[in-house]
Design a protein around this motif. Structure first.
Motif, PDB file in Angstrom:
ATOM      1  N   LYS A  43       0.863  -1.200   0.000  1.00 36.53           N
ATOM      2  CA  LYS A  43       0.000   0.000   0.000  1.00 36.53           C
ATOM      3  C   LYS A  43       0.888   1.235   0.000  1.00 36.53           C
ATOM      4  O   LYS A  43       2.087   1.149   0.348  1.00 36.53           O
ATOM      5  CB  LYS A  43      -0.931  -0.025   1.219  1.00 36.53           C
ATOM      6  CG  LYS A  43      -0.257   0.059   2.557  1.00 36.53           C
ATOM      7  CD  LYS A  43      -1.306   0.008   3.675  1.00 36.53           C
ATOM      8  CE  LYS A  43      -0.716   0.214   5.045  1.00 36.53           C
ATOM      9  NZ  LYS A  43       0.070   1.476   5.154  1.00 36.53           N
ATOM     10  N   PRO A  44       0.300   2.380  -0.416  1.00 37.86           N
ATOM     11  CA  PRO A  44       1.085   3.620  -0.478  1.00 37.86           C
ATOM     12  C   PRO A  44       1.565   4.059   0.907  1.00 37.86           C
ATOM     13  O   PRO A  44       1.146   3.492   1.938  1.00 37.86           O
ATOM     14  CB  PRO A  44       0.084   4.637  -1.043  1.00 37.86           C
ATOM     15  CG  PRO A  44      -0.942   3.826  -1.748  1.00 37.86           C
ATOM     16  CD  PRO A  44      -1.051   2.546  -0.971  1.00 37.86           C
ATOM     17  N   LEU A  45       2.423   5.057   0.929  1.00 38.67           N
ATOM     18  CA  LEU A  45       3.002   5.544   2.200  1.00 38.67           C
ATOM     19  C   LEU A  45       1.912   5.979   3.190  1.00 38.67           C
ATOM     20  O   LEU A  45       1.942   5.627   4.365  1.00 38.67           O
ATOM     21  CB  LEU A  45       3.902   6.748   1.887  1.00 38.67           C
ATOM     22  CG  LEU A  45       5.317   6.735   2.432  1.00 38.67           C
ATOM     23  CD1 LEU A  45       6.019   5.423   2.164  1.00 38.67           C
ATOM     24  CD2 LEU A  45       6.125   7.898   1.850  1.00 38.67           C
ATOM     25  N   LYS A  46       0.937   6.763   2.718  1.00 34.57           N
ATOM     26  CA  LYS A  46      -0.106   7.262   3.634  1.00 34.57           C
ATOM     27  C   LYS A  46      -1.523   7.026   3.086  1.00 34.57           C
ATOM     28  O   LYS A  46      -2.423   6.647   3.795  1.00 34.57           O
ATOM     29  CB  LYS A  46       0.091   8.771   3.886  1.00 34.57           C
ATOM     30  CG  LYS A  46       1.343   9.107   4.687  1.00 34.57           C
ATOM     31  CD  LYS A  46       1.468  10.610   4.905  1.00 34.57           C
ATOM     32  CE  LYS A  46       2.804  10.973   5.583  1.00 34.57           C
ATOM     33  NZ  LYS A  46       3.068  12.433   5.478  1.00 34.57           N
ATOM     34  N   ARG A  47      -1.679   7.287   1.756  1.00 37.95           N
ATOM     35  CA  ARG A  47      -3.035   7.178   1.178  1.00 37.95           C
ATOM     36  C   ARG A  47      -3.513   5.729   1.219  1.00 37.95           C
ATOM     37  O   ARG A  47      -2.723   4.786   1.306  1.00 37.95           O
ATOM     38  CB  ARG A  47      -3.009   7.608  -0.304  1.00 37.95           C
ATOM     39  CG  ARG A  47      -3.101   9.082  -0.545  1.00 37.95           C
ATOM     40  CD  ARG A  47      -3.419   9.353  -2.017  1.00 37.95           C
ATOM     41  NE  ARG A  47      -4.850   9.143  -2.308  1.00 37.95           N
ATOM     42  CZ  ARG A  47      -5.349   9.087  -3.540  1.00 37.95           C
ATOM     43  NH1 ARG A  47      -4.555   9.151  -4.588  1.00 37.95           N
ATOM     44  NH2 ARG A  47      -6.630   8.930  -3.733  1.00 37.95           N
ATOM     45  N   GLU A  48      -4.843   5.558   1.114  1.00 34.31           N
ATOM     46  CA  GLU A  48      -5.402   4.218   0.876  1.00 34.31           C
ATOM     47  C   GLU A  48      -4.957   3.766  -0.516  1.00 34.31           C
ATOM     48  O   GLU A  48      -4.812   4.590  -1.435  1.00 34.31           O
ATOM     49  CB  GLU A  48      -6.937   4.293   0.918  1.00 34.31           C
ATOM     50  CG  GLU A  48      -7.488   4.431   2.338  1.00 34.31           C
ATOM     51  CD  GLU A  48      -6.970   3.328   3.266  1.00 34.31           C
ATOM     52  OE1 GLU A  48      -6.359   3.683   4.293  1.00 34.31           O
ATOM     53  OE2 GLU A  48      -7.115   2.137   2.913  1.00 34.31           O
ATOM     54  N   TYR A  49      -4.746   2.453  -0.671  1.00 36.66           N
ATOM     55  CA  TYR A  49      -4.352   1.936  -1.987  1.00 36.66           C
ATOM     56  C   TYR A  49      -5.552   1.993  -2.951  1.00 36.66           C
ATOM     57  O   TYR A  49      -6.652   1.540  -2.619  1.00 36.66           O
ATOM     58  CB  TYR A  49      -3.855   0.502  -1.837  1.00 36.66           C
ATOM     59  CG  TYR A  49      -3.740  -0.243  -3.144  1.00 36.66           C
ATOM     60  CD1 TYR A  49      -4.370  -1.454  -3.349  1.00 36.66           C
ATOM     61  CD2 TYR A  49      -2.988   0.294  -4.196  1.00 36.66           C
ATOM     62  CE1 TYR A  49      -4.269  -2.120  -4.560  1.00 36.66           C
ATOM     63  CE2 TYR A  49      -2.879  -0.362  -5.407  1.00 36.66           C
ATOM     64  CZ  TYR A  49      -3.520  -1.570  -5.584  1.00 36.66           C
ATOM     65  OH  TYR A  49      -3.426  -2.219  -6.787  1.00 36.66           O
ATOM     66  N   VAL A  50      -5.307   2.577  -4.116  1.00 36.89           N
ATOM     67  CA  VAL A  50      -6.317   2.601  -5.188  1.00 36.89           C
ATOM     68  C   VAL A  50      -5.677   1.992  -6.437  1.00 36.89           C
ATOM     69  O   VAL A  50      -4.678   2.513  -6.946  1.00 36.89           O
ATOM     70  CB  VAL A  50      -6.777   4.053  -5.494  1.00 36.89           C
ATOM     71  CG1 VAL A  50      -7.794   4.066  -6.633  1.00 36.89           C
ATOM     72  CG2 VAL A  50      -7.345   4.702  -4.236  1.00 36.89           C
ATOM     73  N   SER A  51      -6.230   0.876  -6.909  1.00 34.06           N
ATOM     74  CA  SER A  51      -5.631   0.216  -8.083  1.00 34.06           C
ATOM     75  C   SER A  51      -6.060   0.929  -9.369  1.00 34.06           C
ATOM     76  O   SER A  51      -6.833   1.878  -9.335  1.00 34.06           O
ATOM     77  CB  SER A  51      -6.106  -1.246  -8.156  1.00 34.06           C
ATOM     78  OG  SER A  51      -7.421  -1.283  -8.733  1.00 34.06           O
ATOM     79  N   ALA A  52      -5.555   0.419 -10.480  1.00 36.08           N
ATOM     80  CA  ALA A  52      -5.989   0.903 -11.798  1.00 36.08           C
ATOM     81  C   ALA A  52      -6.483  -0.292 -12.619  1.00 36.08           C
ATOM     82  O   ALA A  52      -6.279  -0.387 -13.828  1.00 36.08           O
ATOM     83  CB  ALA A  52      -4.856   1.615 -12.526  1.00 36.08           C
ATOM     84  N   LEU A  53      -7.114  -1.249 -11.898  1.00 36.88           N
ATOM     85  CA  LEU A  53      -7.598  -2.450 -12.596  1.00 36.88           C
ATOM     86  C   LEU A  53      -8.721  -2.103 -13.575  1.00 36.88           C
ATOM     87  O   LEU A  53      -8.962  -2.836 -14.535  1.00 36.88           O
ATOM     88  CB  LEU A  53      -8.075  -3.498 -11.580  1.00 36.88           C
ATOM     89  CG  LEU A  53      -6.954  -4.140 -10.732  1.00 36.88           C
ATOM     90  CD1 LEU A  53      -7.547  -5.109  -9.710  1.00 36.88           C
ATOM     91  CD2 LEU A  53      -5.916  -4.846 -11.611  1.00 36.88           C
ATOM     92  N   ASP A  54      -9.345  -0.944 -13.382  1.00 36.78           N
ATOM     93  CA  ASP A  54     -10.382  -0.524 -14.356  1.00 36.78           C
ATOM     94  C   ASP A  54      -9.730  -0.286 -15.722  1.00 36.78           C
ATOM     95  O   ASP A  54     -10.351  -0.457 -16.766  1.00 36.78           O
ATOM     96  CB  ASP A  54     -11.091   0.749 -13.878  1.00 36.78           C
ATOM     97  CG  ASP A  54     -10.102   1.902 -13.692  1.00 36.78           C
ATOM     98  OD1 ASP A  54     -10.512   3.066 -13.861  1.00 36.78           O
ATOM     99  OD2 ASP A  54      -8.914   1.637 -13.414  1.00 36.78           O
ATOM    100  N   THR A  55      -8.455   0.087 -15.680  1.00 31.92           N
ATOM    101  CA  THR A  55      -7.716   0.368 -16.927  1.00 31.92           C
ATOM    102  C   THR A  55      -6.994  -0.862 -17.443  1.00 31.92           C
ATOM    103  O   THR A  55      -6.866  -1.046 -18.664  1.00 31.92           O
ATOM    104  CB  THR A  55      -6.648   1.465 -16.643  1.00 31.92           C
ATOM    105  OG1 THR A  55      -7.264   2.564 -16.005  1.00 31.92           O
ATOM    106  CG2 THR A  55      -5.935   1.891 -17.906  1.00 31.92           C
ATOM    107  N   HIS A  56      -6.509  -1.681 -16.519  1.00 27.55           N
ATOM    108  CA  HIS A  56      -5.639  -2.803 -16.916  1.00 27.55           C
ATOM    109  C   HIS A  56      -6.350  -4.156 -16.880  1.00 27.55           C
ATOM    110  O   HIS A  56      -5.722  -5.178 -17.142  1.00 27.55           O
ATOM    111  CB  HIS A  56      -4.384  -2.819 -16.027  1.00 27.55           C
ATOM    112  CG  HIS A  56      -3.505  -1.623 -16.271  1.00 27.55           C
ATOM    113  ND1 HIS A  56      -2.376  -1.669 -17.057  1.00 27.55           N
ATOM    114  CD2 HIS A  56      -3.622  -0.339 -15.875  1.00 27.55           C
ATOM    115  CE1 HIS A  56      -1.834  -0.459 -17.126  1.00 27.55           C
ATOM    116  NE2 HIS A  56      -2.581   0.364 -16.419  1.00 27.55           N
TER     117      HIS A  56
END
Ligand code: RIB
Ligand code: CA
Length: 326
Positions: free
Chosen positions: A67-80
């Protein structure tokens, strides 16, 4: 040149790995995976699928941040795609899990190559969380990296995650910010391969057809993993084809003359409506030493000449109709 590819496979990351492994100028020390387009385990599995396709399962893969340093993890599976590889649903490749994690591998390899005076660079194709963790655990190793080429950010082109932010820097803005701040304090310059240049690298149906003619097996693999990406780009960017961002970072690393740019002080916004924006001080308002080289122009023909000749294993001279296929 020795290089570590830090990536989040991902369709264009996969094309970048294919290019990197087909370049005799490069010694790929290993591939480190970061959560980004895909969750980190899926990304590692996709990297294995690409290495199997290239018959290069000898290249070690190391898992990094979940997961990122602070932000919640947001994937790009909508694109990939749901499998992170364009819903090609290629068979899983059994893994030989490395005992080292990505940051330990980065630290040890960079230090070893620096001591041997051969040097090691990093081509970062995903969110910069692994590099941020390297800074937090071993800032001296970070300072020893010979060159850092980052696909990310944008100078004057619109964002792809917000009006101003590009995914890699938007997904982990704190990680990206720490990398650029540390580059400034260590007098390093990050090469920012942003959307200004990568948006000019479009794999079109015509180019894909040409690739399949030149090398049916590799061309069909590229088609299998990019079909979903073509559909996404028609729907969201209203273009026929797909922007293949990451391979340009590899091509630049091998031949910087295919791009033009300028040195500048760059900061990454970590909050608010512009979160993830790469703020490029092109007019030097802040009177700060440059910590980046921002790329603004690319010779598209020369990129595809390198990409097709190397990945399809054909002589550049045989690409006689490339000019009118582009
Ligand atoms: O914004 C494009 C970048 O984000 C590319 O590296 C793509 O693979 C995703 O990681
Ligand atoms: Ca990527």
């Amino acid at each position: 040149r020795n290089v570590i590819i830090d990536c989040d496979p991902g369709i264009d990351d996969s094309l970048a790995i294919m290019l990197a492994l087909s370049l005799e100028e490069l010694h790929v020390e290993g591939i480190t995976i970061v959560c980004g387009n895909s969750p980190v385990e899926m990304g590692a599995g996709n990297a294995r699928k690409v290495l199997k396709q290239m018959n290069r399962l000898d290249v070690p893969i190391y898992l990094g941040a979940e997961k990122p340093l602070k932000r919640e993890y947001v994937s790009a599976l909508d694109t990939h795609g749901a499998d992170g590889l364009g819903e090609s649903w290629l068979p899983e490749v059994p893994e030989t899990r490395q005992e080292l994690d990505a940051v330990e591998f980065l630290s040890r390899t960079i230090r070893a190559r620096a001591e041997e005076k051969t040097g090691c660079s990093v081509i970062a194709l995903g969110p910069m969380t692994n590099l941020a963790h390297l800074i937090q655990t071993d800032p001296e190793a970070f300072s020893m990296i010979e060159e850092i080429v980052s696909m990310g950010g944008s100078f004057k082109s619109h964002g792809n995650c917000s009006p101003v932010a590009e995914y890699n820097y938007w997904a982990d803005p704190d990680g990206a910010a720490l990398v650029y701040e540390t580059a400034a304090s260590q007098r390093k310059k990050i090469v920012m391969v942003g959307l200004d240049v990568t948006r000019k690298i479009v794999l079109t149906p015509n180019l894909l057809e040409y690739m399949k003619r030149l090398n049916p097996e590799t061309g069909q693999f590229v088609q299998a993993i990019t079909k979903f990406y073509f559909d996404f780009h028609w729907q969201w960017e209203h273009i026929v084809g797909c922007v293949i961002n990451d391979p340009l970072a590899v091509a630049y690393f091998i031949d910087p003359s295919i791009c033009e740019g300028f040195e500048s002080f760059v900061q990454i916004e970590t909050e608010g409506i512009s979160l993830g924006q790469s703020v490029v001080d092109s007019m030097n308002f802040y009177r700060k030493e440059p910590n980046a080289k921002v790329l603004t122009q690319v010779d598209t023909y020369r990129f595809f000449e390198m990409m097709l000749s190397r990945v399809l294993e054909v002589e550049p001279e045989s690409l006689d109709i490339l000019e009118n296929v582009l």
